[in-house]
Scaffold this motif. Sequence first.
Motif, PDB file in Angstrom:
ATOM      1  N   ALA A 183       0.829  -1.205   0.000  1.00 17.92           N
ATOM      2  CA  ALA A 183       0.000   0.000   0.000  1.00 17.92           C
ATOM      3  C   ALA A 183       0.866   1.259   0.000  1.00 17.92           C
ATOM      4  O   ALA A 183       0.572   2.237  -0.704  1.00 17.92           O
ATOM      5  CB  ALA A 183      -0.936  -0.010   1.217  1.00 17.92           C
ATOM      6  N   GLU A 184       1.941   1.234   0.776  1.00 17.06           N
ATOM      7  CA  GLU A 184       2.857   2.375   0.795  1.00 17.06           C
ATOM      8  C   GLU A 184       3.537   2.552  -0.558  1.00 17.06           C
ATOM      9  O   GLU A 184       3.731   3.682  -1.031  1.00 17.06           O
ATOM     10  CB  GLU A 184       3.918   2.179   1.889  1.00 17.06           C
ATOM     11  N   ALA A 185       3.902   1.433  -1.162  1.00 15.93           N
ATOM     12  CA  ALA A 185       4.563   1.490  -2.468  1.00 15.93           C
ATOM     13  C   ALA A 185       3.635   2.100  -3.520  1.00 15.93           C
ATOM     14  O   ALA A 185       4.053   2.944  -4.321  1.00 15.93           O
ATOM     15  CB  ALA A 185       5.004   0.091  -2.890  1.00 15.93           C
ATOM     16  N   VAL A 186       2.389   1.687  -3.499  1.00 19.44           N
ATOM     17  CA  VAL A 186       1.415   2.238  -4.442  1.00 19.44           C
ATOM     18  C   VAL A 186       1.268   3.746  -4.226  1.00 19.44           C
ATOM     19  O   VAL A 186       1.192   4.532  -5.181  1.00 19.44           O
ATOM     20  CB  VAL A 186       0.051   1.538  -4.288  1.00 19.44           C
TER      21      VAL A 186
ATOM     22  N   GLU B 195       1.774   6.774  -6.940  1.00 15.93           N
ATOM     23  CA  GLU B 195       0.744   7.770  -7.223  1.00 15.93           C
ATOM     24  C   GLU B 195       1.292   9.187  -7.060  1.00 15.93           C
ATOM     25  O   GLU B 195       0.910  10.106  -7.787  1.00 15.93           O
ATOM     26  CB  GLU B 195      -0.452   7.574  -6.277  1.00 15.93           C
ATOM     27  N   ARG B 196       2.190   9.351  -6.118  1.00 16.44           N
ATOM     28  CA  ARG B 196       2.729  10.688  -5.863  1.00 16.44           C
ATOM     29  C   ARG B 196       3.774  11.096  -6.906  1.00 16.44           C
ATOM     30  O   ARG B 196       3.879  12.278  -7.258  1.00 16.44           O
ATOM     31  CB  ARG B 196       3.342  10.741  -4.467  1.00 16.44           C
TER      32      ARG B 196
ATOM     33  N   HIS C 162       1.949   0.136 -17.583  1.00 12.41           N
ATOM     34  CA  HIS C 162       1.927  -0.280 -16.187  1.00 12.41           C
ATOM     35  C   HIS C 162       0.533   0.008 -15.631  1.00 12.41           C
ATOM     36  O   HIS C 162      -0.117   0.966 -16.050  1.00 12.41           O
ATOM     37  CB  HIS C 162       3.004   0.521 -15.441  1.00 12.41           C
ATOM     38  N   PRO C 163       0.065  -0.806 -14.701  1.00 15.42           N
ATOM     39  CA  PRO C 163      -1.309  -0.618 -14.190  1.00 15.42           C
ATOM     40  C   PRO C 163      -1.580   0.790 -13.675  1.00 15.42           C
ATOM     41  O   PRO C 163      -2.704   1.282 -13.783  1.00 15.42           O
ATOM     42  CB  PRO C 163      -1.416  -1.661 -13.068  1.00 15.42           C
ATOM     43  N   ARG C 164      -0.567   1.444 -13.139  1.00 11.75           N
ATOM     44  CA  ARG C 164      -0.741   2.820 -12.657  1.00 11.75           C
ATOM     45  C   ARG C 164       0.082   3.807 -13.474  1.00 11.75           C
ATOM     46  O   ARG C 164       0.350   4.929 -13.032  1.00 11.75           O
ATOM     47  CB  ARG C 164      -0.369   2.909 -11.171  1.00 11.75           C
ATOM     48  N   ARG C 165       0.501   3.356 -14.671  1.00 14.92           N
ATOM     49  CA  ARG C 165       1.262   4.205 -15.591  1.00 14.92           C
ATOM     50  C   ARG C 165       2.561   4.684 -14.967  1.00 14.92           C
ATOM     51  O   ARG C 165       2.996   5.812 -15.164  1.00 14.92           O
ATOM     52  CB  ARG C 165       0.421   5.432 -16.032  1.00 14.92           C
ATOM     53  N   PHE C 166       3.204   3.818 -14.202  1.00 11.00           N
ATOM     54  CA  PHE C 166       4.462   4.215 -13.557  1.00 11.00           C
ATOM     55  C   PHE C 166       5.361   2.997 -13.336  1.00 11.00           C
ATOM     56  O   PHE C 166       5.673   2.623 -12.212  1.00 11.00           O
ATOM     57  CB  PHE C 166       4.172   4.929 -12.229  1.00 11.00           C
ATOM     58  N   GLY C 167       5.815   2.412 -14.446  1.00 12.20           N
ATOM     59  CA  GLY C 167       6.715   1.271 -14.380  1.00 12.20           C
ATOM     60  C   GLY C 167       8.140   1.683 -14.032  1.00 12.20           C
ATOM     61  O   GLY C 167       8.437   2.867 -13.840  1.00 12.20           O
ATOM     62  N   LEU C 168       9.001   0.694 -13.988  1.00 15.73           N
ATOM     63  CA  LEU C 168      10.399   0.905 -13.595  1.00 15.73           C
ATOM     64  C   LEU C 168      11.070   2.040 -14.353  1.00 15.73           C
ATOM     65  O   LEU C 168      11.803   2.846 -13.766  1.00 15.73           O
ATOM     66  CB  LEU C 168      11.188  -0.397 -13.814  1.00 15.73           C
TER      67      LEU C 168
ATOM     68  N   HIS D  79       9.950   5.333 -13.047  1.00 21.80           N
ATOM     69  CA  HIS D  79      10.481   5.460 -11.693  1.00 21.80           C
ATOM     70  C   HIS D  79      11.937   5.944 -11.719  1.00 21.80           C
ATOM     71  O   HIS D  79      12.301   6.934 -11.074  1.00 21.80           O
ATOM     72  CB  HIS D  79      10.370   4.095 -11.001  1.00 21.80           C
ATOM     73  N   LEU D  80      12.754   5.272 -12.512  1.00 29.21           N
ATOM     74  CA  LEU D  80      14.175   5.638 -12.595  1.00 29.21           C
ATOM     75  C   LEU D  80      14.350   6.981 -13.283  1.00 29.21           C
ATOM     76  O   LEU D  80      15.231   7.766 -12.915  1.00 29.21           O
ATOM     77  CB  LEU D  80      14.952   4.552 -13.344  1.00 29.21           C
ATOM     78  N   GLY D  81      13.513   7.272 -14.269  1.00 25.90           N
ATOM     79  CA  GLY D  81      13.605   8.547 -14.958  1.00 25.90           C
ATOM     80  C   GLY D  81      13.307   9.708 -14.034  1.00 25.90           C
ATOM     81  O   GLY D  81      14.062  10.677 -13.969  1.00 25.90           O
ATOM     82  N   VAL D  82      12.218   9.606 -13.314  1.00 28.36           N
ATOM     83  CA  VAL D  82      11.820  10.691 -12.416  1.00 28.36           C
ATOM     84  C   VAL D  82      12.855  10.889 -11.301  1.00 28.36           C
ATOM     85  O   VAL D  82      13.226  12.016 -10.969  1.00 28.36           O
ATOM     86  CB  VAL D  82      10.431  10.407 -11.805  1.00 28.36           C
ATOM     87  N   LEU D  83      13.344   9.796 -10.735  1.00 28.99           N
ATOM     88  CA  LEU D  83      14.277   9.912  -9.608  1.00 28.99           C
ATOM     89  C   LEU D  83      15.658  10.406 -10.016  1.00 28.99           C
ATOM     90  O   LEU D  83      16.377  10.996  -9.212  1.00 28.99           O
ATOM     91  CB  LEU D  83      14.388   8.560  -8.878  1.00 28.99           C
ATOM     92  N   THR D  84      16.045  10.161 -11.259  1.00 27.06           N
ATOM     93  CA  THR D  84      17.338  10.655 -11.726  1.00 27.06           C
ATOM     94  C   THR D  84      17.204  11.962 -12.493  1.00 27.06           C
ATOM     95  O   THR D  84      18.194  12.679 -12.669  1.00 27.06           O
ATOM     96  CB  THR D  84      18.011   9.638 -12.676  1.00 27.06           C
ATOM     97  N   GLY D  85      16.005  12.230 -12.986  1.00 29.38           N
ATOM     98  CA  GLY D  85      15.807  13.405 -13.828  1.00 29.38           C
ATOM     99  C   GLY D  85      16.221  13.175 -15.262  1.00 29.38           C
ATOM    100  O   GLY D  85      16.126  14.071 -16.099  1.00 29.38           O
ATOM    101  N   LEU D  86      16.676  11.963 -15.575  1.00 26.12           N
ATOM    102  CA  LEU D  86      17.158  11.655 -16.924  1.00 26.12           C
ATOM    103  C   LEU D  86      16.040  11.109 -17.806  1.00 26.12           C
ATOM    104  O   LEU D  86      15.106  10.475 -17.309  1.00 26.12           O
ATOM    105  CB  LEU D  86      18.279  10.607 -16.849  1.00 26.12           C
TER     106      LEU D  86
END
Length: 214
Positions: free
Chosen positions: A8-11, A15-16, A111-117, A120-127
């Motif tokens: 639940a926390e991961a989801v 979402e955020r 991805h089911p929530r439109r936020f696959g790996l 995730h990596l793109g947003v966190l690195t900015g790349l």
Amino acid sequence: MERPTTAAEAVAVQERLRPLVRTDRPLPPVRTAAGLDVAYFPGSDRLVAAVTVLDVETLSTVDSRAVRGTADFPYLPGLFAFREAPSLLRALDGLTTSPDVLVCDGQGLAHPRRFGLACHLGVLTGLPSIGVGKTALGRYDPPGEERGATSPLLLDGEVLGRALRTRRGVKPVFVSVGHRCDLDSACELVLRLAPHHRLPETTRTADRLGRDLS
DNA sequence: GCGACAG
DNA sequence: ATCTTGTCGC
């Protein structure tokens, strides 16, 4: 990155972070592309996260990094990133150079929530980042048999990526946008990175590096 | 209960 | 992801 304990926390984290994904512009000019992959030690949660950086013109490796770690999150469909991203981010930190784009082993927006790996990596690195999956998440009709043929990848009635034939007569790969990229330029780059084999050279070199150390 | 299920 | 043999093809 944030490291939730429960599903639940991961989801909630997904979402955020999801609104931070940018897919409205094409990929900026790319000189180097990073391949990312994780190899596991048989029967354990020990792993090796590997990153290789390739010159997209020559496909030669210009930088690489591999780190050992553990999978601190179980494998749950839709929450794959929480298993591999922490170690992959450490590997990226160890690079000498900063790649122009990340080519991830898995999905992006498909991805089911439109936020696959890849997202995730793109947003966190900015790349800028792209997802290249070996199996589809969603439905698709087989693309034409010739190299370069594509067909839409659909999930929940939405086009979220493309099945891309990188080699004639061979099962396609499944491309979806990660971050700071659009689907056309993502497919174009993946095709350039995969002139001979089914998978792009970026993931092949990263896979080899990780496998050799696991 | 049945089918789906990135790596 | 990983466990697993042989086999067909370039």
